[in-house]
Design an enzyme around this catalytic site. Structure first.
Site, PDB file in Angstrom:
ATOM      1  CE  LYS A 148     -49.861 113.873  31.228  1.00  0.00           C
ATOM      2  NZ  LYS A 148     -49.549 114.681  30.370  1.00  0.00           N
ATOM      3  CG  HIS A 178     -42.356 112.612  29.449  1.00  0.00           C
ATOM      4  ND1 HIS A 178     -43.657 113.183  29.528  1.00  0.00           N
ATOM      5  CD2 HIS A 178     -41.671 113.704  29.219  1.00  0.00           C
ATOM      6  CE1 HIS A 178     -43.458 114.642  29.010  1.00  0.00           C
ATOM      7  NE2 HIS A 178     -42.328 114.670  28.765  1.00  0.00           N
ATOM      8  CE  LYS A 182     -39.115 116.509  30.545  1.00  0.00           C
ATOM      9  NZ  LYS A 182     -38.839 116.676  28.895  1.00  0.00           N
ATOM     10  CD  GLU A 216     -45.034 122.676  27.096  1.00  0.00           C
ATOM     11  OE1 GLU A 216     -44.642 121.772  26.537  1.00  0.00           O
ATOM     12  OE2 GLU A 216     -46.270 122.801  27.500  1.00  0.00           O
ATOM     13  CG  HIS A 240     -45.183 116.131  33.462  1.00  0.00           C
ATOM     14  ND1 HIS A 240     -45.268 114.766  33.390  1.00  0.00           N
ATOM     15  CD2 HIS A 240     -45.768 116.691  32.348  1.00  0.00           C
ATOM     16  CE1 HIS A 240     -45.503 114.614  32.211  1.00  0.00           C
ATOM     17  NE2 HIS A 240     -45.985 115.572  31.494  1.00  0.00           N
ATOM     18  CE  LYS A 336     -49.901 122.520  26.495  1.00  0.00           C
ATOM     19  NZ  LYS A 336     -48.739 121.686  26.485  1.00  0.00           N
TER      20      LYS A 336
HETATM   21  C1  BG6 Z   1     -46.912 116.105  28.126  1.00  0.00           C
HETATM   22  C2  BG6 Z   1     -48.350 117.048  28.024  1.00  0.00           C
HETATM   23  O1  BG6 Z   1     -47.228 115.019  29.305  1.00  0.00           O
HETATM   24  O2  BG6 Z   1     -45.814 116.992  28.592  1.00  0.00           O
HETATM   25  C3  BG6 Z   1     -47.958 118.191  27.016  1.00  0.00           C
HETATM   26  O3  BG6 Z   1     -49.295 116.293  27.744  1.00  0.00           O
HETATM   27  C4  BG6 Z   1     -46.820 119.015  27.427  1.00  0.00           C
HETATM   28  O4  BG6 Z   1     -49.053 119.183  27.091  1.00  0.00           O
HETATM   29  C5  BG6 Z   1     -45.358 117.917  27.546  1.00  0.00           C
HETATM   30  O5  BG6 Z   1     -46.209 119.820  26.289  1.00  0.00           O
HETATM   31  C6  BG6 Z   1     -44.041 118.560  28.065  1.00  0.00           C
HETATM   32  O6  BG6 Z   1     -43.352 117.902  27.855  1.00  0.00           O
HETATM   33  P1  BG6 Z   1     -41.855 118.145  27.742  1.00  0.00           P
HETATM   34  O7  BG6 Z   1     -41.006 116.746  27.708  1.00  0.00           O
HETATM   35  O8  BG6 Z   1     -41.856 118.720  26.140  1.00  0.00           O
HETATM   36  O9  BG6 Z   1     -41.386 119.092  28.641  1.00  0.00           O
END
Ligand code: BG6
Length: 485
Positions: A148, A178, A182, A216, A240, A336
């Site tokens: 993505k 992804h 999870k 994050e 996501h 972020k």
């Molecule tokens: C990614 C984004 O798809 O997912 C990132 O491009 C983000 O910016 C990340 O930090 C978050 O993934 P996870 O698995 O760390 O929550």
């Protein structure tokens, strides 16, 4: 489906491959899950020989694997890899790759997986070049995996999809998000559909509102080149968070097969009420981190233009206009450089009539909450009211907390699950194009307004919970962001 004998990773020296894909493949190799006959070919623009590539792996990976690094396991893993340089638009390089793939290997040679861990802007050219070199392998059933974001908006996603279909069949295509890999996201399905305590109240009759947070602590790191042209809405919310929302809101599928699950998710996405173009500011708040906690402001990050208005935070309110959810707001936010790493789904339940408890002022009685923490804490948390011990008939909050796994149980990474699914040919945790399309339909009007009103980006200090303005999204004065589990 026949297992692949070659797994080709484009962008193998990039951030995604080094931080996620290669560690996941190492774990799968160490645990003996990879087919014996499977070999990996790393591909990038660097003009390297195999030895330089192996040196790179030895430099980069052990520190990421930490205590899970074992020299003997790692040596076995590295031996599975060879390296081939490929400039994305250079036909000769694809011919070299083809020769590499034609080398006889032990066992029966089956199909090939091409994993595009590269900038989405390069997807189309790589797809064309693979086909032109005779590598799309329709008859063999070669597979192509795309990260993505799929497209940049609705129109570009549709264009990319048409392009992809000129060269590959749908069964060959794996669109990755992804988050679906999870375990705790999959656990949402079990929590909802395997517990008769939960499902009967999972609807508009009992749920006051839903909050989904993907926060994050980290900033954009070395990803300015990608992120500054993308922003949080496209990077996380469109994919996501829309996937999380659909899993939280969907009806039980008839069975857990590829299409039944995805059909239900699409129905949710189709039911999301479009945000009116002239009222986007009442539904969406975007922010950008300033400096704080010793970290640089977004505009001072290396590679970001000093006047950038790219959002590093976005909060939005959606309504899912179907029988189950009509009238229930879904508040989503991602950012972020937030106060904590925290991906959480929280449902606040409606208050029962409380006249009975006169000695506790109504506003002191907390509503019930169901909180599912996806990461880093993997847990379920339910808040109920109980009697305050003592002579008075008053209430206090009782917290029921359960961890999803024992501390010592290893956390299965999302990419381990998804890479194994690609190898085994299972599509159920991958995104069908109609899901991508409907997510863009939700997000596109917001993007258009963002482009028109570039100045409407609120600053928030790094290490905070985002801009104050995000609390104005709530429908009622007694709703607020839940910043704890
Ligand atoms: C990614 C984004 O798809 O997912 C990132 O491009 C983000 O910016 C990340 O930090 C978050 O993934 P996870 O698995 O760390 O929550």
């Amino acid at each position: 489906m026949i297992s692949p004998c070659y797994f080709v990773i484009f962008g193998v020296t990039g951030d995604l491959a080094v931080s996620k894909l290669l560690p996941a493949l190492y774990y799968l190799s160490r645990e003996g899950r990879l087919p014996d006959n499977l070999a990996f070919i790393g591909v990038s623009r660097r003009d390297w020989c195999n030895r330089q590539w192996h040196d790179f792996m030895h430099e980069q990976l052990p520190q990421r694997l930490g205590k899970d690094y074992s020299k003997s396991d790692f040596d076995v893993f590295v031996k599975r890899f060879t390296y081939t340089q490929t400039i994305h638009d250079c036909p000769e390089h694809y011919i070299n790759l083809k020769q590499e793939l034609g080398k006889p290997r032990a066992g029966v040679c089956a199909n090939v997986v091409f994993y595009l861990a590269i900038s989405p802007a390069d997807f189309a050219v790589v797809v064309s070049q693979l086909d032109a070199a005779g590598l799309s392998g329709r008859l063999l059933g070669n597979r192509i995996v795309l990260e993505k974001p799929f497209g940049y908006d609705l129109a570009s996603a549709q264009e990319l999809n048409q392009h992809l279909h000129r060269h590959f069949e749908e069964e060959q295509i794996y669109r990755i998000d992804h988050y679906l890999g999870k375990e705790t996201v999959q656990n949402l399905l079990v929590f909802r559909f395997a517990n008769s305590l939960v499902e009967p109240i999972w609807n508009r009759n009992y749920v006051d509102h839903v909050q989904i947070t993907v926060a994050e602590r980290k900033g954009i790191g070395r990803r300015a080149g990608y992120f500054d042209g993308t922003g949080a809405l496209r990077d996380v919310l469109q994919n996501h968070m829309m996937q999380l929302l659909s899993v939280v809101a969907m009806e039980p599928p008839a069975q857990l097969d590829d299409d039944a699950l995805r059909d239900e998710k699409v129905k949710v996405l189709r039911s999301i009420r479009p945000i009116p173009c002239d009222a986007v500011s009442q539904y969406v708040v975007r922010g950008q981190y300033g400096c704080g906690e010793g970290a640089a402001a977004y505009q001072d990050e290396v590679g970001v233009s000093e006047n950038s208005v790219t959002e590093t935070y976005v909060a939005a309110k959606f309504y899912v206009d179907n029988w189950r959810w009509s009238g229930v707001p879904f508040y989503l936010r991602t950012g972020k450089r937030m106060a904590q790493d925290s991906t959480v789904v929280s449902l606040r339940l409606k208050q029962p009539p409380l006249q009975l408890f006169r000695e506790t002022p109504m506003e002191d009685i907390e509503p019930n909450w169901i909180v599912l923490s996806i990461q880093p804490d993997e847990s379920m948390h339910i808040e109920l009211q109980a009697k305050e011990p003592g002579l008075d008939m008053s209430t206090r909050t009782l917290q029921l907390h359960a961890s999803f796994r024992d501390e010592n149980e290893r956390r299965l990474g999302a990419y381990e699950t998804l890479l194994m699914d690609v190898i085994e040919g299972d599509h159920s945790l991958f995104i069908r194009f109609d899901e991508v399309e409907w997510s863009w339909k939700v997000v596109d009007p917001i993007l258009r307004q963002f482009a028109l009103h570039q100045s409407a980006v609120q600053r928030y200090p790094a290490g905070s919970w985002g801009p104050e303005e995000a609390s104005q999204l709530f429908d009622s004065a007694d709703q607020s962001w839940r910043n704890y589990i």
